[in-house]
Design an enzyme around this catalytic site. Structure first.
Site, mmCIF file in Angstrom:
data_model
loop_
_atom_site.group_PDB
_atom_site.id
_atom_site.type_symbol
_atom_site.label_atom_id
_atom_site.label_comp_id
_atom_site.label_asym_id
_atom_site.label_seq_id
_atom_site.Cartn_x
_atom_site.Cartn_y
_atom_site.Cartn_z
ATOM 1 N N ASP A 485 -4.650 -5.464 1.070
ATOM 2 C CA ASP A 485 -4.149 -6.146 -0.125
ATOM 3 C C ASP A 485 -2.913 -6.979 0.145
ATOM 4 O O ASP A 485 -2.586 -7.892 -0.622
ATOM 5 C CB ASP A 485 -3.724 -5.102 -1.175
ATOM 6 C CG ASP A 485 -4.879 -4.548 -1.956
ATOM 7 O OD1 ASP A 485 -5.850 -5.280 -2.169
ATOM 8 O OD2 ASP A 485 -4.791 -3.378 -2.354
HETATM 9 C C1 BGC Z 1 0.515 -1.554 -1.682
HETATM 10 C C2 BGC Z 1 -0.901 -1.561 -1.428
HETATM 11 C C3 BGC Z 1 -1.607 -1.794 -2.705
HETATM 12 C C4 BGC Z 1 -1.116 -3.070 -3.351
HETATM 13 C C5 BGC Z 1 -1.769 -3.336 -4.667
HETATM 14 C C6 BGC Z 1 0.904 -2.798 -2.369
HETATM 15 O O1 BGC Z 1 2.246 -2.744 -2.646
HETATM 16 O O2 BGC Z 1 1.167 -1.436 -0.453
HETATM 17 O O3 BGC Z 1 -1.223 -0.375 -0.818
HETATM 18 O O4 BGC Z 1 -2.956 -1.904 -2.497
HETATM 19 O O5 BGC Z 1 0.226 -2.977 -3.548
HETATM 20 O O6 BGC Z 1 -1.322 -4.550 -5.182
HETATM 21 O O1 IFM Z 2 -7.554 -1.551 0.639
HETATM 22 C C1 IFM Z 2 -6.443 -1.262 -0.139
HETATM 23 C C2 IFM Z 2 -6.890 -0.395 -1.277
HETATM 24 O O2 IFM Z 2 -7.868 -1.050 -2.048
HETATM 25 C C3 IFM Z 2 -5.723 0.009 -2.136
HETATM 26 N N1 IFM Z 2 -4.707 0.636 -1.345
HETATM 27 C C4 IFM Z 2 -4.257 -0.137 -0.215
HETATM 28 C C5 IFM Z 2 -5.372 -0.588 0.683
HETATM 29 C C6 IFM Z 2 -4.820 -1.484 1.784
HETATM 30 O O3 IFM Z 2 -4.065 -2.528 1.313
#
Ligand code: BGC
Ligand code: IFM
Length: 811
Positions: A485
């Site tokens: 993400d």
């Molecule tokens: C986190 C990710 C998450 C994302 C969602 C980030 O800050 O590190 O793990 O998936 O936010 O927007």
């Molecule tokens: O792949 C994502 C997931 O969908 C939500 N938690 C963090 C992951 C890596 O960014």
């Protein structure tokens, strides 16, 4: 250092001191009424939606931590204490918390008084039972007071935590026959209320927080408990609260049980029952429930039924290997965590406040891998829900709301890996169940009536979505991000120092993802398999997979590993030519899982690079070298300090991809080594470093660049659960559902001499014994089923209800 131990026989984790490094939690509820509960009774409850139907209040990120819970106080002639340690933090003579499968039991002894409380949510009910058992171990009689305490949340947890100008005036309660009813907002015909009942005659009650605690006091020394007397307060606005006071005299050796029931009730939306503006709630239904669940026999039967449900769920697969950490995770805790991710998605934990996120399109598809064999019917339903949020373009809302099942417009779409996960989720379901009929189910796009097409068409569109969005190198466009993400490569800012913006494809973002390319190869092969099974022509999908594999070889291979991406400006990411972020874990795992490079040796070379550059004793880090400063062209990934989260943390979700990849190249020792590094049970000894619960996976363990290397965070709600389960059961132990049957292809450590397993599969039971010479790294598998040799490694589907004896010989 340990803070407890596993009781595998009873399927419990036993915490033997209350001051664990972090609250170690468990989940109550399996269907509609849920709660989290910590080892010292902290936590909260909700009905279906943790934001909109929150029953009790909890204070996230508070000091002291874990404030708000299902509290009890005991008081003798001289002093008072909490038998669950919190909130008084009295130094107890004995303490033990047993977290079991959907129940928690907290026991302690203090001043010769033993107290044990069992908390659980019965099947089919929208309530929770607390059963307090008090024993007088003194040699004289004692007169005790017991006080209960919960704080009601005014339903919408987000509003409750912010909108004080309104909320300090809306609270309403009613007390009838000693039952405390929380009816805030009932007057608007919301038709629901909460109740809190106690099975004993009351010496008093309180329903106003301030009266119970006393002004400027907290839960560690409530005035009412200190004085030993309730005030009979009725909350008018401010903070509705629930507290009962029970007095009991116990002879030496005598035990008494006190039942409490906290529940949710919703009356039918019918004017007959609830005249608009009604001030008095219709309590008849709730009263019947309360009477039922204050009855000891009902509670005993309800608790037994819950245990039977878990016996059934866990019966889908049981293994016996030479490794205890493997057995207890596969047989108990990993499977349990998978069910919790099914129920909670990413909504409610110590790290997810229950008000933030909906259900992830990507996350929910991956979670399926962990529970499809336990609850195939609900997996089917989940798949159809997810698919109905797919957009007509083939793209996907990144998240949808569990109550409405509609796509979430705030977050929107444009994560270009999302649609491909649907293919992988559906394929896992069909492999497990053989239910090809799901492919013919009519499913709408974006839930629009009249837009229905078969699920199979949705899957085809998912592949097309990638093919219609290829970048300058012929690799898939990444869009806003892929699985990672935080890898936001279409980021730019015209003004240094200004917040970045993310371009959508439509506005010209051309960043490309090698990860999606690998995922495409895998998904296209899976769709080819489904097509073949359906009697359709798979050639198009096979060709597309092959072509994409070629593109990866040409533009995605860096010489010793797979590259990660190309950014908005066409610069390579995840290459030896970069100063930081030279090698990323995700494409190594995903490309190999897609079968890329298995024949020409590049897969094996990539895996060597991972071992050399990314593996640490605490797991495999996401990338190296970590980004030392923020980079606008990479986005959120570089916003994290080095070693945390996506910036070179050990993002546990990705580690099983490498376990699978190692198994695919036949390296059982390598796969199992990675498995053990992040297996929570195997890390139990490291309790003071790891800090999170040793019975469940955490999303992240701090990487080698972090000052807290080895410290876990974000336990429970993570795709790590499903993927580890898939890696160890399907690839290391090698018991793998395929479209035509159950493949047995173990890739186990050389030292093992085999293992045994019982697997339920499409209604039949397979009792499997695997034999191997200890010391040999053997992966060739000769199968014999009921005395008859089986060619090709796949056990054919046996008639439902039968048991098949399987011998597997590895050489
Ligand atoms: C986190 C990710 C998450 C994302 C969602 C980030 O800050 O590190 O793990 O998936 O936010 O927007
Ligand atoms: O792949 C994502 C997931 O969908 C939500 N938690 C963090 C992951 C890596 O960014």
């Amino acid at each position: 250092m340990r803070f407890g131990h596993f009781d595998d026989e009873r399927r419990e984790y036993v915490i033997d001191r209350p001051d664990t490094p972090l609250p170690w939690i468990n989940y109550l509820g399996t269907e509609a009424y849920f709660g989290i509960i910590s080892n010292t009774a902290g936590g909260y409850s909700f009905y279906r939606d943790a934001r909109l139907r929150r029953l009790t209040r909890y204070r996230y990120n508070n000091a002291p931590m874990d404030l708000g819970g299902r509290y009890l106080y005991l008081r003798d002639e001289e002093t008072f204490w909490s038998p669950t340690w919190q909130p008084t933090q009295t130094e107890l003579d004995d303490y033990e918390c047993r977290h079991g499968l959907s129940y928690t039991r907290i026991a302690s002894r203090y001043r010769g008084i033993r107290a044990e409380t069992l908390y659980f949510v019965p099947l089919g009910e929208t309530l929770e039972v607390w059963r307090l058992k008090v024993t007088n171990e003194r040699d004289t009689a004692v007169t005790l007071s017991a006080f209960s305490s919960i704080e009601f949340c005014l339903w919408d947890a987000q509003d409750d935590a912010t909108n004080y100008q309104r909320n300090f005036s809306t609270g309403q309660v009613e007390v009838v026959d000693g039952v405390i009813y929380h009816k805030t907002e009932y007057r608007e015909r919301r038709d629901h209320f909460a109740y809190f009942a106690c099975g004993e005659p009351l010496a008093g009650f309180d329903t106003a927080r301030e009266a119970f605690l006393g002004p400027y006091r907290s839960w560690d020394r409530p005035l009412v408990v200190e004085r030993g007397e309730s005030t009979g307060s009725i909350a008018h606005g401010w903070q509705p609260h629930g507290s009962h006071h029970v007095k009991l005299t116990l002879q030496p050796g005598e035990t008494r049980e006190i039942g409490f029931v906290l529940g949710y009730w919703e009356n039918p939306r019918d004017a007959k029952f609830d005249p608009p503006g009604s001030q008095t709630i219709n309590k008849a239904g709730a009263q019947a429930k309360i009477a039922e669940w204050l009855d000891q026999a009902t509670v005993d039967a309800g608790f037994a039924a819950l245990a039977a449900r878990w016996e059934e769920l866990l019966g889908g697969l049981r293994v016996q290997t030479p490794d205890t950490d493997t057995d207890r995770m596969v047989n108990i805790w990993n499977a349990y965590q998978n069910m919790v991710t099914f129920n909670m998605s990413r909504s409610t934990s110590l790290y997810e406040s229950g008000i933030g996120r909906g259900m992830g399109f990507r996350d929910s598809n991956q979670d399926l891998l962990g529970f499809v064999h336990m609850i195939p019917e609900r997996a089917r339903e989940r798949i159809l829900d997810i698919a109905a949020t797919q957009l007509p373009t083939g793209g996907a809302y990144h998240q949808y709301q569990p109550l409405t099942k509609r796509g979430n417009n705030d977050i929107g779409s444009g994560f270009n890996d999302d649609p491909l996960w649907l293919i992988l989720g559906v394929s896992a379901y069909v492999k497990e169940t053989g239910d090809l009929s799901i492919l013919d189910e009519p499913v709408p796009f974006d839930n629009a009536p009249g837009s229905e097409q078969s699920l199979y068409e949705h899957l085809k569109l998912s592949l097309r979505y990638t093919l219609e969005r290829l970048g300058p190198h012929g690799l898939p466009l990444i869009g806003r991000a892929d699985w990672n993400d935080c890898l936001n490569l279409n980021c730019f800012s015209d003004t240094p120092g200004e917040p970045f913006q993310t371009t959508e494809n439509a506005t010209g973002g051309v960043a490309e993802s090698v990860f999606i390319a690998g995922q495409f190869v895998l998904a296209a092969k899976e769709l080819a398999g489904l097509a073949l099974q359906k009697g359709d022509d798979p050639t198009g999908y096979q060709n597309a997979a092959e072509k994409m594999a070629g593109t990866i070889a040409e533009h995605g291979w860096d010489g010793a590993w797979f590259r990660r991406a190309y950014d908005f400006h066409g610069n390579v990411i995840g290459s030896a030519s970069n100063d930081e972020g030279q090698i990323f874990i995700e494409p190594q795992g995903m490309c190999v899982m897609g079968g890329v490079g298995l024949e020409d040796g590049t897969a094996a070379r990539a895996l060597t690079s991972v071992r050399e550059r990314l593996a640490t004793p605490h797991g495999i880090v996401l990338q190296q070298p970590a980004f030392s400063s923020y980079r606008i062209e990479l986005g959120e990934i570089s916003s994290y300090p080095p070693g945390y989260k996506e910036n070179a943390g050990i993002f546990c979700h990705t580690n099983p991809w490498l376990m699978i990849a190692e198994a695919m190249v036949g390296n059982g020792d390598g796969a199992f080594d990675y498995y053990k590094r992040i297996n929570p049970s195997a890390r139990e000894e490291l309790g003071d470093l790891h800090r999170c619960e040793p019975y469940v996976y955490a999303q992240m363990i701090a990487g080698r660049d972090a000052p807290t290397h080895g410290e876990a965070k974000n336990s429970w709600l993570t795709g790590t659960a499903a993927w580890n389960y898939a890696a160890v059961t399907q690839w290391i132990l090698g018991i793998r559902p395929e479209l035509s049957g159950l493949r047995i292809a173990p890739v186990i450590p050389a030292a093992w001499s085999g293992f045994s397993a019982v697997r339920r599969f499409r209604g039949a039971t397979y009792e499997i014994t695997v034999h191997k010479e200890p010391g040999a790294a053997a992966t060739r598998c000769r199968l014999v089923a009921d005395g008859v040799p089986v060619e090709g490694g796949v056990l054919p589907v046996a008639p439902a209800g039968t048991t098949v004896q399987v011998e597997a010989h590895l050489s």
